[in-house]
Structures are given as structure tokens and as C-alpha cells.
Design a protein around this motif. Structure first.
Motif, PDB file in Angstrom:
ATOM      1  N   THR A  30       0.853  -1.182   0.000  1.00 33.12           N
ATOM      2  CA  THR A  30       0.000   0.000   0.000  1.00 33.12           C
ATOM      3  C   THR A  30       0.894   1.240   0.000  1.00 33.12           C
ATOM      4  OG1 THR A  30      -0.059   0.119   2.408  1.00 33.12           O
ATOM      5  CG2 THR A  30      -1.765  -1.230   1.335  1.00 33.12           C
ATOM      6  N   PRO A  31       0.379   2.370  -0.419  1.00 36.92           N
ATOM      7  CA  PRO A  31       1.203   3.588  -0.406  1.00 36.92           C
ATOM      8  C   PRO A  31       1.760   3.925   0.979  1.00 36.92           C
ATOM      9  CG  PRO A  31      -0.747   3.951  -1.722  1.00 36.92           C
ATOM     10  CD  PRO A  31      -0.907   2.608  -1.065  1.00 36.92           C
ATOM     11  N   GLU A  32       0.990   3.651   2.033  1.00 39.42           N
ATOM     12  CA  GLU A  32       1.465   3.926   3.391  1.00 39.42           C
ATOM     13  C   GLU A  32       2.638   3.026   3.758  1.00 39.42           C
ATOM     14  OE1 GLU A  32      -1.821   3.212   2.750  1.00 39.42           O
ATOM     15  OE2 GLU A  32      -2.495   5.305   2.741  1.00 39.42           O
ATOM     16  N   LYS A  33       2.544   1.723   3.422  1.00 37.52           N
ATOM     17  CA  LYS A  33       3.626   0.774   3.699  1.00 37.52           C
ATOM     18  C   LYS A  33       4.863   1.114   2.883  1.00 37.52           C
ATOM     19  CE  LYS A  33       2.984  -3.188   5.897  1.00 37.52           C
ATOM     20  NZ  LYS A  33       3.658  -3.548   7.126  1.00 37.52           N
ATOM     21  N   ARG A  34       4.671   1.485   1.609  1.00 37.82           N
ATOM     22  CA  ARG A  34       5.797   1.841   0.742  1.00 37.82           C
ATOM     23  C   ARG A  34       6.507   3.073   1.298  1.00 37.82           C
ATOM     24  NH1 ARG A  34       8.633  -0.926  -1.771  1.00 37.82           N
ATOM     25  NH2 ARG A  34       6.933  -1.869  -2.891  1.00 37.82           N
ATOM     26  N   SER A  35       5.745   4.054   1.759  1.00 45.86           N
ATOM     27  CA  SER A  35       6.331   5.263   2.333  1.00 45.86           C
ATOM     28  C   SER A  35       7.136   4.936   3.585  1.00 45.86           C
ATOM     29  CB  SER A  35       5.222   6.263   2.666  1.00 45.86           C
ATOM     30  OG  SER A  35       5.765   7.407   3.260  1.00 45.86           O
ATOM     31  N   LEU A  36       6.622   4.056   4.432  1.00 42.49           N
ATOM     32  CA  LEU A  36       7.338   3.651   5.645  1.00 42.49           C
ATOM     33  C   LEU A  36       8.641   2.934   5.301  1.00 42.49           C
ATOM     34  CD1 LEU A  36       7.255   3.465   8.744  1.00 42.49           C
ATOM     35  CD2 LEU A  36       6.110   1.274   8.456  1.00 42.49           C
ATOM     36  N   CYS A  37       8.598   2.040   4.319  1.00 43.05           N
ATOM     37  CA  CYS A  37       9.803   1.307   3.901  1.00 43.05           C
ATOM     38  C   CYS A  37      10.848   2.261   3.331  1.00 43.05           C
ATOM     39  CB  CYS A  37       9.452   0.256   2.848  1.00 43.05           C
ATOM     40  SG  CYS A  37       8.520  -1.124   3.479  1.00 43.05           S
ATOM     41  N   MET A  38      10.436   3.179   2.468  1.00 38.32           N
ATOM     42  CA  MET A  38      11.380   4.087   1.835  1.00 38.32           C
ATOM     43  C   MET A  38      11.957   5.091   2.832  1.00 38.32           C
ATOM     44  SD  MET A  38      11.641   2.973  -1.153  1.00 38.32           S
ATOM     45  CE  MET A  38      12.481   4.220  -2.077  1.00 38.32           C
ATOM     46  N   SER A  39      11.184   5.494   3.828  1.00 37.82           N
ATOM     47  CA  SER A  39      11.689   6.458   4.804  1.00 37.82           C
ATOM     48  C   SER A  39      12.708   5.849   5.754  1.00 37.82           C
ATOM     49  CB  SER A  39      10.537   7.066   5.605  1.00 37.82           C
ATOM     50  OG  SER A  39       9.942   6.090   6.431  1.00 37.82           O
ATOM     51  N   SER A  40      12.739   4.532   5.861  1.00 34.68           N
ATOM     52  CA  SER A  40      13.687   3.882   6.770  1.00 34.68           C
ATOM     53  C   SER A  40      15.049   3.632   6.116  1.00 34.68           C
ATOM     54  CB  SER A  40      13.110   2.559   7.279  1.00 34.68           C
ATOM     55  OG  SER A  40      13.006   1.637   6.222  1.00 34.68           O
ATOM     56  N   ILE A  41      15.187   3.922   4.826  1.00 42.25           N
ATOM     57  CA  ILE A  41      16.455   3.720   4.137  1.00 42.25           C
ATOM     58  C   ILE A  41      17.390   4.872   4.468  1.00 42.25           C
ATOM     59  CG2 ILE A  41      17.576   3.564   1.879  1.00 42.25           C
ATOM     60  CD1 ILE A  41      14.964   2.326   0.849  1.00 42.25           C
ATOM     61  N   CYS A  42      18.545   4.543   5.016  1.00 38.84           N
ATOM     62  CA  CYS A  42      19.517   5.573   5.401  1.00 38.84           C
ATOM     63  C   CYS A  42      20.498   5.801   4.258  1.00 38.84           C
ATOM     64  CB  CYS A  42      20.270   5.152   6.645  1.00 38.84           C
ATOM     65  SG  CYS A  42      19.204   4.968   8.064  1.00 38.84           S
ATOM     66  N   GLY A  43      20.771   7.053   3.949  1.00 34.59           N
ATOM     67  CA  GLY A  43      21.664   7.373   2.847  1.00 34.59           C
ATOM     68  C   GLY A  43      23.031   7.855   3.285  1.00 34.59           C
ATOM     69  N   ARG A  44      23.246   7.991   4.584  1.00 33.92           N
ATOM     70  CA  ARG A  44      24.509   8.519   5.082  1.00 33.92           C
ATOM     71  C   ARG A  44      25.223   7.481   5.928  1.00 33.92           C
ATOM     72  NH1 ARG A  44      24.035  14.728   6.901  1.00 33.92           N
ATOM     73  NH2 ARG A  44      23.312  15.537   4.930  1.00 33.92           N
ATOM     74  N   ASP A  45      26.543   7.592   5.911  1.00 35.27           N
ATOM     75  CA  ASP A  45      27.408   6.768   6.754  1.00 35.27           C
ATOM     76  C   ASP A  45      27.157   5.264   6.581  1.00 35.27           C
ATOM     77  OD1 ASP A  45      28.495   9.127   7.722  1.00 35.27           O
ATOM     78  OD2 ASP A  45      27.054   9.247   9.370  1.00 35.27           O
ATOM     79  N   THR A  46      27.033   4.845   5.344  1.00 32.72           N
ATOM     80  CA  THR A  46      26.905   3.418   5.081  1.00 32.72           C
ATOM     81  C   THR A  46      28.277   2.763   5.222  1.00 32.72           C
ATOM     82  OG1 THR A  46      27.262   3.736   2.718  1.00 32.72           O
ATOM     83  CG2 THR A  46      24.969   3.794   3.497  1.00 32.72           C
ATOM     84  N   LYS A  47      28.306   1.472   5.366  1.00 34.94           N
ATOM     85  CA  LYS A  47      29.570   0.766   5.573  1.00 34.94           C
ATOM     86  C   LYS A  47      30.550   0.977   4.421  1.00 34.94           C
ATOM     87  CE  LYS A  47      30.023  -2.901   8.111  1.00 34.94           C
ATOM     88  NZ  LYS A  47      29.918  -4.265   8.633  1.00 34.94           N
ATOM     89  N   PRO A  48      30.135   0.861   3.146  1.00 33.66           N
ATOM     90  CA  PRO A  48      31.082   1.123   2.062  1.00 33.66           C
ATOM     91  C   PRO A  48      31.604   2.566   2.068  1.00 33.66           C
ATOM     92  CG  PRO A  48      29.120   0.054   1.203  1.00 33.66           C
ATOM     93  CD  PRO A  48      28.857   0.378   2.631  1.00 33.66           C
ATOM     94  N   GLU A  49      30.741   3.519   2.402  1.00 34.26           N
ATOM     95  CA  GLU A  49      31.158   4.921   2.446  1.00 34.26           C
ATOM     96  C   GLU A  49      32.204   5.141   3.534  1.00 34.26           C
ATOM     97  OE1 GLU A  49      29.309   9.321   3.434  1.00 34.26           O
ATOM     98  OE2 GLU A  49      27.930   7.672   3.034  1.00 34.26           O
ATOM     99  N   ILE A  50      31.995   4.579   4.691  1.00 40.64           N
ATOM    100  CA  ILE A  50      32.954   4.736   5.791  1.00 40.64           C
ATOM    101  C   ILE A  50      34.289   4.086   5.450  1.00 40.64           C
ATOM    102  CG2 ILE A  50      33.435   4.077   8.181  1.00 40.64           C
ATOM    103  CD1 ILE A  50      30.455   4.550   8.756  1.00 40.64           C
ATOM    104  N   LEU A  51      34.263   2.909   4.835  1.00 39.19           N
ATOM    105  CA  LEU A  51      35.513   2.245   4.446  1.00 39.19           C
ATOM    106  C   LEU A  51      36.294   3.093   3.448  1.00 39.19           C
ATOM    107  CD1 LEU A  51      34.320  -1.451   4.071  1.00 39.19           C
ATOM    108  CD2 LEU A  51      35.831  -0.515   5.829  1.00 39.19           C
ATOM    109  N   LEU A  52      35.612   3.672   2.484  1.00 37.11           N
ATOM    110  CA  LEU A  52      36.279   4.518   1.496  1.00 37.11           C
ATOM    111  C   LEU A  52      36.822   5.787   2.144  1.00 37.11           C
ATOM    112  CD1 LEU A  52      37.034   4.981  -1.454  1.00 37.11           C
ATOM    113  CD2 LEU A  52      34.816   6.069  -1.750  1.00 37.11           C
ATOM    114  N   ARG A  53      36.055   6.384   3.044  1.00 35.26           N
ATOM    115  CA  ARG A  53      36.524   7.589   3.727  1.00 35.26           C
ATOM    116  C   ARG A  53      37.761   7.308   4.563  1.00 35.26           C
ATOM    117  NH1 ARG A  53      30.906   9.471   6.106  1.00 35.26           N
ATOM    118  NH2 ARG A  53      32.082   9.171   8.001  1.00 35.26           N
ATOM    119  N   LYS A  54      37.773   6.192   5.268  1.00 33.76           N
ATOM    120  CA  LYS A  54      38.940   5.839   6.083  1.00 33.76           C
ATOM    121  C   LYS A  54      40.175   5.615   5.219  1.00 33.76           C
ATOM    122  CE  LYS A  54      36.660   3.878  10.102  1.00 33.76           C
ATOM    123  NZ  LYS A  54      36.478   2.685  10.946  1.00 33.76           N
TER     124      LYS A  54
END
Length: 79
Positions: A30-54
């Protein structure tokens, strides 16, 4: 012509011209469930990003994080 019409209305078949399933739902949530799923996706400080930054930091490459440039890059090398 009748066999062609039966083929297109069958839910298990595909339309050969576009390779898309005929009569298939476009989204199972449903649109409400899809919105909840998409809002929980984090775009910052992911594991690959941190490894590359280090790795860049260890090599002496200094960067800026999450600047407000067009395209919203995760990190920017100022020079």
C-alpha cells in the motif's frame, strides 16, 4: 484472433512486445507501507562509504562531508 486475445488476458503470460507481465500488479504494498519502507532507508554513513573515507584519510586525502552541491555528493575533495 481469439487465441491471441486469450493469450493477452492470461495472468501468467507476458506481452512479447514489451516483456512485461500482463495483468500484474505494479506494486504489492500500500502507499502507506511503501512510504514507511522508503523512509527507513539511510543514505549517510553506510559501511562502504565509511571504508572509502577511512582509506582516503589514511592516504592523506582530505574531504568535506555531505556538502550542498548539485547532486548531493557524499564527500567532496576541495582541491
Amino acid at each position: 484472433m481469439d487465441s491471441h486475445r486469450k493469450k493477452l488476458t492470461s495472468p501468467a503470460t507476458t506481452d512479447e512486445s514489451s516483456c512485461v507481465a500482463v495483468n500484474a500488479p505494479s506494486d504489492v504494498l500500500t502507499p502507506e507501507k511503501r512510504s514507511l519502507c522508503m523512509s527507513s532507508i539511510c543514505g549517510r554513513d553506510t559501511k562502504p562509504e565509511i571504508l572509502l573515507r577511512k582509506a582516503c584519510w589514511r592516504l592523506g586525502m582530505r574531504y568535506l562531508l555531505h556538502t550542498k552541491l548539485p547532486g548531493r555528493p557524499d564527500f567532496v575533495f576541495p582541491r
